[in-house]
Design an enzyme around this catalytic site. Structure first.
Site, PDB file in Angstrom:
ATOM      1  NE  ARG A 296      -4.216  -1.701   2.031  1.00 36.66           N
ATOM      2  CZ  ARG A 296      -5.136  -1.999   2.945  1.00 36.66           C
ATOM      3  NH1 ARG A 296      -4.950  -1.625   4.208  1.00 36.66           N
ATOM      4  NH2 ARG A 296      -6.225  -2.673   2.616  1.00 36.66           N
ATOM      5  CE1 TYR A 437      -2.353  -3.465  -9.491  1.00 30.85           C
ATOM      6  CE2 TYR A 437      -0.927  -1.563  -9.688  1.00 30.85           C
ATOM      7  CZ  TYR A 437      -1.341  -2.788 -10.144  1.00 30.85           C
ATOM      8  OH  TYR A 437      -0.736  -3.333 -11.234  1.00 30.85           O
ATOM      9  CD  GLU A 438      -1.497  -4.259  -3.223  1.00 34.23           C
ATOM     10  OE1 GLU A 438      -1.859  -4.949  -2.265  1.00 34.23           O
ATOM     11  OE2 GLU A 438      -1.049  -4.759  -4.270  1.00 34.23           O
ATOM     12  N   GLY A 439      -6.529  -2.745  -2.428  1.00 32.26           N
ATOM     13  CA  GLY A 439      -7.703  -2.230  -1.741  1.00 32.26           C
ATOM     14  C   GLY A 439      -8.040  -0.867  -2.318  1.00 32.26           C
ATOM     15  CD  GLN A 444      -6.093   1.610   1.122  1.00 35.40           C
ATOM     16  OE1 GLN A 444      -5.374   1.730   2.097  1.00 35.40           O
ATOM     17  NE2 GLN A 444      -6.275   0.449   0.518  1.00 35.40           N
TER      18      GLN A 444
END
Length: 447
Positions: A296, A437-439, A444
């Site tokens: 992240r 990406y990445e959540g 977030q």
């Protein structure tokens, strides 16, 4: 235009936001001259080796040929130079051949490589996260067998999370793992969106795969994490037979064409891919979050990287492109568009957003270093809390501004920005994946 590493801007961010005195003190043990020297060398590699390949990679893309992914021309040679130059092990643990330099320096270098060529920069980004996860929770045998090669860059790593039906809802994962009498596991299932899941740049690829045991509880509580090598590794470290894992497809994407985004199938032959448990059974998501949180922050840095690249290109174009009249130019001549107030406003917005995001990411990286390296447990704990707070902010803000700044860059180019030949559109296309990406950035925000 040729990319130039923003060494002065990075150093200014380190001083103004990341407390450079702390970085050069006992906790991190680096002096300012060493920091600048490493950043400058990373900049040379980015400008001389990676930048010339960026447009080639975008136009050529990665291709699946007879089950093998072929990266664009020059990619394999550039990766070999990257590994031979020691860049793969910049942050790597010293006991496995790494240089154990602080994360804040690693993130500064990562910005440069991703600015120069984001399609390339994604590969070492994920390998570093995989190293973190294995070092933290892998058995001693797994560490000794896999980490030296991964830290050196001889092997790369991947993160296999989601599946066609699941998206960001990891509770819906269906890939399964069956324990064997010898303590290994057999892995079956399909994973999608696997960055660098297959390529020819290294002799082996180490996949970290989420899967369920037959008696696992439902939801995220029942997920385990497994190390699944593309090529099986013998106990003496030599390579053995091909594992039962294949790349079944490469996605056709809006951007980052050079980075192979793979559909990976495990156990297609029926025997199952051989995997090794990382951490405890049914607690794999806890381990994967070590890798995900590192990723992240690294993806946030990619937002900074693409914003910096788009800004440099927009400024160069605005200085060359002549259109209209300006009070700063002779009345008879057309003026460079950088002399027009609206263009200057847009450029200042790009620069301000980029530097703000850079500062947030470097502060987060600095706190990561303090949480790992400070001698006082209370100081480490406080820094870890700040990392938990800052990581989703760094990821979401930086990737959002990456898209915004790249879009402004297209605007400055005018109609030429909408045409692929100028290169402004590539930055916009490449940037668009980062808030996903990445959540996603909505996830977030929940964090």
């Amino acid at each position: 235009m040729t990319y130039t590493a923003p060494v002065d801007d990075i150093m200014q961010a380190l001083k103004a936001a990341a407390d450079l005195d702390t970085l050069t003190g006992e906790t991190l043990g680096l002096d300012e001259e060493t920091l600048r020297a490493v950043i400058e060398e990373a900049g040379k590699f980015g400008a001389e080796v990676l930048d010339p390949l960026s447009k080639v990679g975008d136009r050529t893309g990665a291709k699946l040929v007879d089950g093998r992914v072929i990266t664009p021309p020059g990619w394999k040679e550039a990766y070999q130079q990257f590994a031979e130059g020691g860049w793969a092990g910049l942050q790597g643990p010293e006991q496995y051949g790494g240089q154990h330099l602080p994360a804040v320096l690693g993130m500064a270098a990562s910005e440069i490589w991703n600015s120069a060529n984001m399609g390339f920069g994604l590969c070492p980004l994920l390998t570093h996260g995989a190293v973190d996860a294995i070092e933290s929770q892998g058995s001693e045998e797994l560490k000794q067998l896999y980490l030296p090669k991964m830290v050196k860059g001889d092997w790369t790593g991947t993160m296999n999370l989601t599946e066609p039906h699941a998206g960001s809802d990891l509770a819906a994962l269906k890939s399964r793992a069956v324990k064997q009498a010898d303590g290994t596991y057999r892995i079956f299932g399909t994973k999608i969106f696997i960055t660098y899941g297959e390529h020819e740049m290294t002799e082996n690829i180490i996949h970290l795969v989420l899967a369920r045991l037959p008696d696992a509880p439902p939801g995220t509580r029942g997920i385990s994490l497994f190390l699944v090598p593309k090529i099986l590794v013998n106990k003496d470290g030599s390579l053995g037979a091909r594992n039962d894992v294949i790349c079944a497809g490469v996605e056709h994407k809006l951007g980052i064409h050079a980075s192979p985004t793979c559909v990976m199938k495990y156990g297609e032959k029926g025997e199952g891919a051989i995997g090794y448990l990382v951490g405890e059974e049914n607690r794999g998501l806890n381990v994967m979050f070590i890798m995900m949180n590192a990723a992240r922050l690294a993806v946030g840095v990619q937002g900074v990287a693409v914003a910096e690249r788009a800004t440099q290109q927009a400024i160069a174009y605005a200085r060359e492109r002549k259109q209209g009249k300006s009070a700063l130019s002779p009345k008879a001549d057309m003026a460079p568009i950088i002399e027009h107030a609206d263009v200057r406003r847009m450029i200042m917005t790009m620069k301000a957003l980029t530097q703000a995001a850079r500062m947030i990411c470097l502060v987060t990286a600095k706190e990561t270093d303090v949480s790992r390296r400070a001698t006082d447990p209370a100081v480490r704990a406080a820094a870890a809390n700040r990392v938990a707070l800052l990581t989703p902010i760094a990821k979401a803000f930086s990737t959002d501004i990456g898209c915004e700044v790249a879009s402004i860059g297209v605007q400055i180019h005018g109609g030429m920005g909408f045409i692929e030949e100028t290169g402004a559109a590539q930055h916009y296309r490449d940037a668009r994946i980062l808030p996903i990406y990445e959540g996603t950035n909505g996830i977030q925000a929940m964090d």
